[in-house]
Scaffold this motif. Structure first.
Motif: not given
Length: 301
Positions: A40-42, A67-72, A235-245
Protein backbone atom coordinates in the motif's frame (compact mmCIF):
# COMPACT_ATOMS: atom_id res chain seq x y z
CA UNK A 1 -9.13 14.70 -27.56
CA UNK A 2 -10.43 11.57 -25.82
CA UNK A 3 -7.61 9.48 -27.30
CA UNK A 4 -5.06 12.06 -26.19
CA UNK A 5 -6.58 12.16 -22.70
CA UNK A 6 -6.44 8.38 -22.38
CA UNK A 7 -2.83 8.32 -23.55
CA UNK A 8 -1.91 11.01 -21.05
CA UNK A 9 -3.64 9.06 -18.31
CA UNK A 10 -1.79 5.88 -19.26
CA UNK A 11 1.54 7.73 -19.32
CA UNK A 12 0.76 9.16 -15.91
CA UNK A 13 -0.04 5.70 -14.54
CA UNK A 14 3.18 4.29 -15.96
CA UNK A 15 5.13 7.15 -14.41
CA UNK A 16 3.62 6.44 -10.99
CA UNK A 17 4.43 2.74 -11.39
CA UNK A 18 8.01 3.61 -12.33
CA UNK A 19 8.33 5.91 -9.32
CA UNK A 20 6.98 3.16 -7.09
CA UNK A 21 9.53 0.68 -8.37
CA UNK A 22 12.45 3.11 -8.27
CA UNK A 23 11.55 4.08 -4.69
CA UNK A 24 11.72 0.55 -3.36
CA UNK A 25 14.75 1.46 -1.28
CA UNK A 26 12.45 3.65 0.80
CA UNK A 27 10.20 0.73 1.73
CA UNK A 28 9.72 0.43 5.44
CA UNK A 29 12.28 -2.07 6.76
CA UNK A 30 9.73 -4.26 8.53
CA UNK A 31 7.58 -4.78 5.41
CA UNK A 32 8.13 -8.29 4.16
CA UNK A 33 8.90 -8.55 0.47
CA UNK A 34 6.35 -11.37 0.42
CA UNK A 35 3.80 -8.55 0.37
CA UNK A 36 5.31 -7.09 -2.80
CA UNK A 37 2.14 -7.54 -4.81
CA UNK A 38 -0.06 -6.11 -2.07
CA UNK A 39 1.97 -3.11 -0.91
CA UNK A 40 0.00 0.00 0.00
CA UNK A 41 1.95 3.06 -1.18
CA UNK A 42 2.02 6.29 0.82
CA UNK A 43 3.16 9.16 -1.38
CA UNK A 44 5.05 11.80 0.58
CA UNK A 45 6.40 15.09 -0.80
CA UNK A 46 9.48 14.23 -2.87
CA UNK A 47 11.33 17.29 -1.56
CA UNK A 48 11.16 16.01 2.03
CA UNK A 49 14.09 14.39 3.80
CA UNK A 50 13.09 10.93 5.03
CA UNK A 51 16.39 9.63 6.35
CA UNK A 52 17.00 8.70 9.98
CA UNK A 53 17.67 12.32 10.96
CA UNK A 54 14.07 13.31 10.19
CA UNK A 55 11.83 13.27 13.28
CA UNK A 56 8.56 13.18 11.24
CA UNK A 57 9.82 10.35 9.03
CA UNK A 58 10.94 8.35 12.06
CA UNK A 59 7.61 8.99 13.80
CA UNK A 60 5.73 7.85 10.70
CA UNK A 61 7.82 4.70 10.35
CA UNK A 62 7.29 3.93 14.02
CA UNK A 63 3.53 4.44 13.77
CA UNK A 64 3.23 2.22 10.71
CA UNK A 65 5.31 -0.48 12.38
CA UNK A 66 2.46 -0.86 14.88
CA UNK A 67 -0.04 -1.52 12.09
CA UNK A 68 -0.33 -4.93 10.47
CA UNK A 69 -0.52 -3.60 6.91
CA UNK A 70 2.12 -3.51 4.15
CA UNK A 71 2.47 0.27 3.90
CA UNK A 72 5.41 1.54 1.84
CA UNK A 73 6.70 5.12 1.73
CA UNK A 74 7.26 6.44 -1.79
CA UNK A 75 8.24 9.92 -3.03
CA UNK A 76 5.58 11.80 -4.95
CA UNK A 77 6.06 12.10 -8.73
CA UNK A 78 6.05 15.88 -8.23
CA UNK A 79 8.05 17.70 -5.57
CA UNK A 80 6.25 20.59 -3.88
CA UNK A 81 8.71 23.31 -2.77
CA UNK A 82 6.19 25.42 -0.82
CA UNK A 83 3.81 24.49 1.97
CA UNK A 84 0.87 26.18 0.24
CA UNK A 85 1.47 24.19 -2.95
CA UNK A 86 1.82 20.96 -1.01
CA UNK A 87 -1.37 21.50 0.99
CA UNK A 88 -3.26 22.47 -2.17
CA UNK A 89 -2.11 19.28 -3.90
CA UNK A 90 -3.12 17.21 -0.89
CA UNK A 91 -6.53 18.87 -0.82
CA UNK A 92 -7.27 18.67 -4.54
CA UNK A 93 -6.22 15.13 -5.38
CA UNK A 94 -2.62 15.73 -6.40
CA UNK A 95 0.00 13.00 -6.42
CA UNK A 96 0.64 13.10 -2.68
CA UNK A 97 -1.07 11.33 0.22
CA UNK A 98 0.50 12.85 3.32
CA UNK A 99 2.42 15.85 4.58
CA UNK A 100 3.91 16.95 7.89
CA UNK A 101 3.71 20.68 8.55
CA UNK A 102 3.01 23.12 11.36
CA UNK A 103 -0.69 23.09 12.14
CA UNK A 104 -2.90 26.00 11.12
CA UNK A 105 -6.52 26.45 10.13
CA UNK A 106 -5.90 26.22 6.39
CA UNK A 107 -4.27 22.78 6.37
CA UNK A 108 -6.58 21.57 9.15
CA UNK A 109 -9.71 22.32 7.11
CA UNK A 110 -8.35 21.19 3.74
CA UNK A 111 -7.14 17.74 4.82
CA UNK A 112 -7.64 14.96 7.34
CA UNK A 113 -5.48 15.89 10.35
CA UNK A 114 -3.87 13.23 12.50
CA UNK A 115 -4.41 14.80 15.94
CA UNK A 116 -1.07 13.94 17.48
CA UNK A 117 1.80 16.45 17.91
CA UNK A 118 4.76 14.69 16.29
CA UNK A 119 7.18 17.01 18.07
CA UNK A 120 5.19 17.17 21.31
CA UNK A 121 4.52 20.84 20.54
CA UNK A 122 8.22 21.68 20.91
CA UNK A 123 7.84 23.61 17.66
CA UNK A 124 6.10 26.29 19.71
CA UNK A 125 9.04 26.77 22.11
CA UNK A 126 11.24 29.36 20.43
CA UNK A 127 14.85 30.24 21.13
CA UNK A 128 16.42 33.24 19.41
CA UNK A 129 19.36 33.31 17.07
CA UNK A 130 21.09 36.68 17.44
CA UNK A 131 24.36 38.47 16.84
CA UNK A 132 26.30 37.38 19.92
CA UNK A 133 27.60 40.90 20.53
CA UNK A 134 24.01 41.97 21.22
CA UNK A 135 23.31 39.60 24.11
CA UNK A 136 23.45 42.56 26.48
CA UNK A 137 20.57 44.21 24.58
CA UNK A 138 18.30 41.28 25.46
CA UNK A 139 19.17 41.27 29.16
CA UNK A 140 16.33 43.69 29.94
CA UNK A 141 13.67 41.67 28.08
CA UNK A 142 11.25 40.09 30.56
CA UNK A 143 7.88 40.38 28.79
CA UNK A 144 6.23 40.65 25.41
CA UNK A 145 6.09 44.42 25.92
CA UNK A 146 9.87 44.71 26.14
CA UNK A 147 10.38 42.17 23.34
CA UNK A 148 8.36 44.38 20.98
CA UNK A 149 11.30 46.78 20.83
CA UNK A 150 13.13 44.23 18.69
CA UNK A 151 12.63 43.18 15.06
CA UNK A 152 12.19 39.49 14.22
CA UNK A 153 12.94 37.77 10.92
CA UNK A 154 11.29 34.76 9.26
CA UNK A 155 11.02 33.06 5.88
CA UNK A 156 8.30 34.28 3.47
CA UNK A 157 4.97 32.57 4.01
CA UNK A 158 5.92 30.96 7.33
CA UNK A 159 3.00 30.53 9.72
CA UNK A 160 4.97 32.10 12.56
CA UNK A 161 4.83 35.52 10.88
CA UNK A 162 1.16 36.08 11.69
CA UNK A 163 1.62 34.72 15.22
CA UNK A 164 4.45 37.17 15.92
CA UNK A 165 2.72 40.12 14.28
CA UNK A 166 -0.46 39.38 16.21
CA UNK A 167 1.63 39.81 19.36
CA UNK A 168 2.80 43.23 18.17
CA UNK A 169 6.26 42.16 17.00
CA UNK A 170 7.65 43.66 13.79
CA UNK A 171 8.69 40.90 11.37
CA UNK A 172 10.90 41.11 8.30
CA UNK A 173 11.31 38.27 5.82
CA UNK A 174 14.02 36.80 3.64
CA UNK A 175 15.07 33.55 2.01
CA UNK A 176 15.89 30.85 4.57
CA UNK A 177 19.50 30.48 3.46
CA UNK A 178 20.04 34.22 4.01
CA UNK A 179 18.29 34.61 7.37
CA UNK A 180 21.35 33.71 9.45
CA UNK A 181 23.60 36.27 7.77
CA UNK A 182 20.79 38.86 7.88
CA UNK A 183 20.40 38.35 11.62
CA UNK A 184 24.12 38.47 12.20
CA UNK A 185 24.43 41.57 10.03
CA UNK A 186 21.71 43.56 11.77
CA UNK A 187 18.89 43.37 9.21
CA UNK A 188 16.85 42.02 12.13
CA UNK A 189 17.45 41.69 15.85
CA UNK A 190 16.45 38.08 16.38
CA UNK A 191 15.51 34.97 14.44
CA UNK A 192 13.06 32.83 16.46
CA UNK A 193 13.60 29.11 15.88
CA UNK A 194 12.08 26.03 17.44
CA UNK A 195 14.11 24.83 20.41
CA UNK A 196 15.13 21.70 18.47
CA UNK A 197 16.29 23.83 15.51
CA UNK A 198 18.13 26.80 17.04
CA UNK A 199 21.16 25.16 18.62
CA UNK A 200 21.98 22.91 15.69
CA UNK A 201 21.43 25.69 13.15
CA UNK A 202 23.74 28.00 15.09
CA UNK A 203 26.48 25.41 14.83
CA UNK A 204 25.73 24.70 11.19
CA UNK A 205 25.76 28.35 10.03
CA UNK A 206 28.47 29.74 12.30
CA UNK A 207 31.06 29.72 9.52
CA UNK A 208 28.77 31.75 7.23
CA UNK A 209 27.71 34.07 10.07
CA UNK A 210 30.72 34.07 12.46
CA UNK A 211 29.03 35.96 15.31
CA UNK A 212 25.76 34.00 15.23
CA UNK A 213 24.72 32.92 18.73
CA UNK A 214 21.79 31.46 20.63
CA UNK A 215 20.34 34.10 22.98
CA UNK A 216 20.97 32.92 26.53
CA UNK A 217 17.99 33.90 28.69
CA UNK A 218 14.65 33.86 26.84
CA UNK A 219 12.17 31.37 25.47
CA UNK A 220 9.08 32.43 23.54
CA UNK A 221 6.14 30.04 23.71
CA UNK A 222 2.97 29.74 21.65
CA UNK A 223 0.75 26.77 20.90
CA UNK A 224 2.14 25.21 17.75
CA UNK A 225 2.97 21.69 16.65
CA UNK A 226 4.14 19.58 13.77
CA UNK A 227 1.44 17.11 12.67
CA UNK A 228 0.63 14.68 9.90
CA UNK A 229 -2.10 15.63 7.43
CA UNK A 230 -3.62 13.12 5.04
CA UNK A 231 -5.67 13.46 1.86
CA UNK A 232 -9.40 13.39 2.49
CA UNK A 233 -9.54 10.45 0.11
CA UNK A 234 -7.50 8.37 2.60
CA UNK A 235 -9.45 8.23 5.89
CA UNK A 236 -8.23 4.70 6.58
CA UNK A 237 -4.62 5.86 6.33
CA UNK A 238 -5.33 8.70 8.75
CA UNK A 239 -6.94 6.29 11.22
CA UNK A 240 -4.10 3.78 10.91
CA UNK A 241 -1.42 6.42 11.54
CA UNK A 242 -3.29 7.68 14.61
CA UNK A 243 -3.70 4.14 15.95
CA UNK A 244 0.01 3.52 15.42
CA UNK A 245 1.03 6.72 17.18
CA UNK A 246 -1.26 5.98 20.11
CA UNK A 247 0.15 2.46 20.39
CA UNK A 248 3.73 3.77 20.23
CA UNK A 249 3.01 6.32 22.94
CA UNK A 250 1.31 3.69 25.12
CA UNK A 251 4.27 1.29 24.97
CA UNK A 252 6.88 4.05 25.38
CA UNK A 253 8.54 3.60 21.99
CA UNK A 254 7.40 7.02 20.80
CA UNK A 255 8.94 8.75 23.82
CA UNK A 256 12.19 6.85 23.30
CA UNK A 257 12.27 7.81 19.61
CA UNK A 258 11.52 11.45 20.46
CA UNK A 259 14.28 11.75 23.06
CA UNK A 260 16.76 9.94 20.80
CA UNK A 261 16.25 12.45 17.97
CA UNK A 262 19.54 14.33 17.62
CA UNK A 263 18.00 17.80 17.44
CA UNK A 264 15.57 17.17 20.31
CA UNK A 265 18.33 15.66 22.46
CA UNK A 266 20.55 18.68 21.82
CA UNK A 267 17.74 21.10 22.74
CA UNK A 268 16.97 19.26 25.98
CA UNK A 269 20.62 18.92 26.93
CA UNK A 270 22.03 22.30 25.90
CA UNK A 271 18.99 24.57 25.70
CA UNK A 272 18.43 25.14 29.44
CA UNK A 273 14.75 25.36 28.55
CA UNK A 274 13.48 25.22 32.13
CA UNK A 275 15.84 27.99 33.30
CA UNK A 276 14.89 30.64 30.76
CA UNK A 277 12.47 33.55 31.16
CA UNK A 278 9.24 32.32 29.57
CA UNK A 279 7.21 34.72 27.42
CA UNK A 280 3.88 33.34 26.20
CA UNK A 281 1.81 34.69 23.31
CA UNK A 282 -1.37 33.58 21.58
CA UNK A 283 -1.55 31.67 18.32
CA UNK A 284 -4.68 33.03 16.58
CA UNK A 285 -4.26 30.57 13.69
CA UNK A 286 -4.55 27.50 15.90
CA UNK A 287 -7.72 25.48 15.18
CA UNK A 288 -9.88 25.11 18.28
CA UNK A 289 -9.87 21.32 17.87
CA UNK A 290 -6.15 21.23 18.70
CA UNK A 291 -6.97 22.13 22.29
CA UNK A 292 -8.86 18.84 22.61
CA UNK A 293 -5.77 16.73 21.88
CA UNK A 294 -4.78 14.59 24.86
CA UNK A 295 -2.38 16.56 27.05
CA UNK A 296 -0.25 13.45 27.53
CA UNK A 297 1.07 13.93 24.02
CA UNK A 298 2.43 17.44 24.67
CA UNK A 299 5.88 18.46 25.84
CA UNK A 300 6.05 20.90 28.73
CA UNK A 301 9.03 22.84 30.10
Amino acid sequence: MLTQSLATSEDHMRRRQFIALSASTLALPWVSRAFAGDEIPILYNATEKVDNTSLPANALRLALSKIDKPYVLQPSPVGYPTQSGLVNALATGGDVDICWVGVDGTVWDATLPVPFPIDGGLLGYRLFLINGDRQVDFQSVTSIETLRRFIAIQGPGWGDIDILRNAGITVRTGLYKNLFRMTNGGRADFFPRAAFEAINEQKQYLSAAPNLAVEQNLILKYSFALMFFVSKTKPELRNDIMKGLEAAHADGSYQAMFKADQNVATALKEGNLDKRTLIEIENPMLPSDVKAIDRRYWFSV
